[in-house]
Write an enzyme that holds these catalytic residues in place. Structure first.
Site, PDB file in Angstrom:
ATOM      1  N   GLY A 239       0.692  -1.183   0.065  1.00 15.44           N
ATOM      2  CA  GLY A 239      -0.168  -0.241   0.019  1.00 15.44           C
ATOM      3  C   GLY A 239       0.752   1.081  -0.023  1.00 15.44           C
ATOM      4  O   GLY A 239       0.165   2.388  -0.261  1.00 15.44           O
ATOM      5  N   GLU A 273       4.011  -6.683   1.789  1.00 16.06           N
ATOM      6  CA  GLU A 273       3.632  -7.007   0.578  1.00 16.06           C
ATOM      7  C   GLU A 273       3.585  -5.744  -0.418  1.00 16.06           C
ATOM      8  O   GLU A 273       2.550  -5.450  -1.196  1.00 16.06           O
ATOM      9  CB  GLU A 273       2.196  -7.361   0.530  1.00 16.06           C
ATOM     10  CG  GLU A 273       1.931  -8.886   1.369  1.00 16.06           C
ATOM     11  CD  GLU A 273       0.472  -9.299   1.525  1.00 16.06           C
ATOM     12  OE1 GLU A 273      -0.339  -8.587   0.957  1.00 16.06           O
ATOM     13  OE2 GLU A 273       0.199 -10.231   2.289  1.00 16.06           O
ATOM     14  N   CYS A 342     -12.987   2.897 -28.931  1.00 18.04           N
ATOM     15  CA  CYS A 342     -14.130   3.365 -29.320  1.00 18.04           C
ATOM     16  C   CYS A 342     -14.940   3.835 -27.975  1.00 18.04           C
ATOM     17  O   CYS A 342     -16.087   3.317 -27.628  1.00 18.04           O
ATOM     18  CB  CYS A 342     -15.037   2.419 -30.222  1.00 18.04           C
ATOM     19  SG  CYS A 342     -13.996   2.526 -31.518  1.00 18.04           S
ATOM     20  N   GLU A 343     -14.303   4.632 -27.114  1.00 16.82           N
ATOM     21  CA  GLU A 343     -15.178   5.124 -25.942  1.00 16.82           C
ATOM     22  C   GLU A 343     -14.608   6.334 -25.551  1.00 16.82           C
ATOM     23  O   GLU A 343     -13.211   6.627 -25.580  1.00 16.82           O
ATOM     24  CB  GLU A 343     -14.742   4.263 -24.786  1.00 16.82           C
ATOM     25  CG  GLU A 343     -15.238   2.669 -24.886  1.00 16.82           C
ATOM     26  CD  GLU A 343     -15.718   1.902 -23.568  1.00 16.82           C
ATOM     27  OE1 GLU A 343     -15.973   2.723 -22.628  1.00 16.82           O
ATOM     28  OE2 GLU A 343     -15.894   0.831 -23.820  1.00 16.82           O
TER      29      GLU A 343
HETATM   30  N1  LLP Z   1      -1.532  -6.993  -0.802  1.00 15.46           N
HETATM   31  C1  LLP Z   1      -2.785  -7.020  -0.958  1.00 15.46           C
HETATM   32  C2  LLP Z   1      -3.769  -7.936  -0.353  1.00 15.46           C
HETATM   33  C3  LLP Z   1      -3.392  -6.182  -1.966  1.00 15.46           C
HETATM   34  O1  LLP Z   1      -4.671  -6.266  -2.221  1.00 15.46           O
HETATM   35  C4  LLP Z   1      -2.654  -5.274  -2.713  1.00 15.46           C
HETATM   36  C5  LLP Z   1      -2.989  -4.451  -3.802  1.00 15.46           C
HETATM   37  C6  LLP Z   1      -1.252  -5.200  -2.246  1.00 15.46           C
HETATM   38  C7  LLP Z   1      -0.669  -6.224  -1.288  1.00 15.46           C
HETATM   39  C8  LLP Z   1      -0.153  -4.607  -2.926  1.00 15.46           C
HETATM   40  O2  LLP Z   1      -0.597  -3.015  -2.849  1.00 15.46           O
HETATM   41  P1  LLP Z   1       0.248  -1.859  -3.482  1.00 15.46           P
HETATM   42  O3  LLP Z   1       1.797  -1.873  -2.618  1.00 15.46           O
HETATM   43  O4  LLP Z   1       0.915  -2.061  -4.978  1.00 15.46           O
HETATM   44  O5  LLP Z   1      -0.153  -0.679  -3.128  1.00 15.46           O
HETATM   45  N2  LLP Z   1      -4.956  -1.192  -9.611  1.00 15.46           N
HETATM   46  C9  LLP Z   1      -4.901  -0.253  -8.537  1.00 15.46           C
HETATM   47  C10 LLP Z   1      -4.361  -0.766  -7.471  1.00 15.46           C
HETATM   48  C11 LLP Z   1      -5.162  -1.692  -6.761  1.00 15.46           C
HETATM   49  C12 LLP Z   1      -4.466  -2.519  -5.579  1.00 15.46           C
HETATM   50  C13 LLP Z   1      -5.001  -3.661  -5.127  1.00 15.46           C
HETATM   51  N3  LLP Z   1      -4.297  -4.304  -3.938  1.00 15.46           N
HETATM   52  C14 LLP Z   1      -4.236   0.803  -9.219  1.00 15.46           C
HETATM   53  O6  LLP Z   1      -3.693   0.947 -10.109  1.00 15.46           O
HETATM   54  O7  LLP Z   1      -3.963   1.897  -8.428  1.00 15.46           O
END
Ligand code: LLP
Length: 431
Positions: A239, A273, A342-343
């Site tokens: 996150g 993570e 096309c959007e």
């Molecule tokens: N762990 C879990 C359980 C998660 O659901 C996620 C992301 C992460 C780790 C990794 O999070 P990060 O470090 O990358 O923030 N598609 C969206 C982001 C969706 C994140 C979903 N879960 C975007 O492009 O901003």
């Protein structure tokens, strides 16, 4: 920091001129810098070096095998959310005892696969899932290591689509309920309680929501302690945000320091993570201007990458910085940078102040390494694009551009709709 910089007004990735890659393989493509990737991983991981910890790269951010292999070489683990991601992580050589499996909708066959592979643990998101894991493990004569993913009800102050730790979100089990589930898990024959999991959202640009969540998890841990449940792994999810525009997220060192201070005295192995913070600014999308036009005084720059290649601007209204690959002194204009889909929602930038661009030139969409290719699709029957890795003065294609045959792979005609080979040739597909 990243390795996409101008040298004499020409954009490079490490020591490779980006225009030379575009000329060699065509556009669009994703381009990653190996050095940036490794550097980001090392900075993040070493920030926690004073405590027992495991960095599990979040595969959903970027699932390319070469990227995962780099993570494996650096000693990283993986956070997976599907059988497919588990397959990729194992294929890339990530050790199963460094893999955690999260997700609200794990299916029986996926659970079986993960048990077979002997992963480190499941982050369980519901009582029913816990029961199913216990049943499957029993059938396989195994013990499943689990953490319950708790929902701490914290507002991470990010885009609502990527906030996951609020009461109204589908993720995890709320804390009071989790106490009861841990008590039940304690009695299940094929379950071994290994940890607690918690992930509150993505692109979080302050430390405080992480700390608030951790404080709540600590209260739960104390409660579990009284029940003689010891928690070996504390998984705080991913996150941590990055700079796309003006954001000033905490440096991983400051993030780590704050978390470790809050963790003092706890005998746990911390699991993290991270996804975006490792790979987001280690990748760009290179696209080419096809046309420019003016409609009712509005400028449009039409490029060969669309929302199917990079959906973040369309889906979240996300800002992605855009810059020309060859920089020159020119007039600035306000324009929408749009794709061929096309959007009307198909744009990479809206009302963006940008240098005047012209047809055929290459442009770079920055900060596209995370949730770029991994969220891409074949919408409008567009082949998914190539992925390239720059490494010092060399580059390699780490995923080939799809071809038209890839688009129809797996499709079948019912007997009465079959066209003969001759028929196809007669229609002249021209390929
Ligand atoms: N762990 C879990 C359980 C998660 O659901 C996620 C992301 C992460 C780790 C990794 O999070 P990060 O470090 O990358 O923030 N598609 C969206 C982001 C969706 C994140 C979903 N879960 C975007 O492009 O901003």
């Amino acid at each position: 920091m990243h390795d996409f910089v101008y040298k004499k007004n020409e954009l490079y990735s490490e020591q490779v001129p980006i225009a030379s890659i575009a000329r060699a393989i065509g556009t669009p493509f994703y381009l990653y810098s190996r050095h940036t990737l490794e550097n980001h991983y090392r900075v993040f991981d070493s920030a926690f070096s004073s405590i027992p910890h495991l960095t599990c790269f979040s595969v959903k951010a970027n699932f390319n095998l070469a990227i995962l292999r780099i993570m494996a070489h650096l000693g990283g683990g993986a956070d997976v959310v599907s059988g497919g991601e588990l397959y990729r992580a194992l294929y890339a050589g990530i050790s199963p005892n460094k893999i955690v499996y999260t997700g609200v909708g794990k299916k029986g066959d996926e659970i079986e696969y993960a048990l077979e592979a002997n992963i480190l643990m499941f982050n369980v998101e519901s009582p029913e899932e816990l029961s199913l894991i216990n049943r499957i493990a029993g059938r396989m004569k195994k013990k499943a290591r689990i953490a319950l993913r708790v929902n701490p009800d914290i507002n991470p102050r990010t885009h609502p689509y990527i906030a996951t730790g609020l009461r109204e979100n589908k993720f995890g089990i709320n804390i009071p309920h989790a106490v009861k589930e841990y008590a039940r898990a304690q009695k299940l024959k094929n379950i071994e309680i290994a940890g607690i999991g918690c992930h509150i959202g993505s692109q979080i640009v302050e430390v405080s929501p992480f700390l608030e969540a951790l404080k709540r998890v600590k209260i739960l841990m104390a409660e579990l302690n009284k029940m003689k449940i010891t928690i070996q792994y504390l998984d705080l999810g991913g996150g941590l945000g990055i700079t796309y525009d003006q954001e000033e997220p905490p440096h991983p060192r400051d993030y780590a320091e704050s978390l470790m201070k809050e963790l003092k005295g706890l005998q746990v192995t911390l699991i993290l993570e991270p996804g975006r913070v490792i790979v987001g600014n280690a990748g760009i999308l290179v696209t080419q201007v096809l046309y420019t036009k003016k409609n009712n005084r509005k400028n449009f720059v039409i490029v060969d990458a669309g929302m199917n290649d990079l959906i973040r601007p369309s889906l979240y209204g996300a800002y992605q910085k855009i810059q020309p690959v060859i920089r020159a002194k020119r007039k600035t204009i306000i324009a929408d940078i749009v794709g061929p889909i096309c959007e009307s929602g198909d744009f990479l930038a809206k009302d963006r102040k940008i240098q005047m661009l012209k047809a055929h030139e290459f442009i770079a969409v920055m900060g596209a390494g995370a949730y770029g290719f991994s969220m891409s699709s074949n919408y409008n029957s567009r082949p998914r694009i190539a992925e390239v890795l720059a490494d010092k003065n060399r580059f390699s294609i780490i995923r080939e551009r799809e071809c038209y045959d890839d688009l129809i792979r797996g499709e079948r005609m019912p007997d009465d709709l079959k066209i003969s080979e001759f028929g196809i040739r007669k229609q002249g597909l021209g390929i």
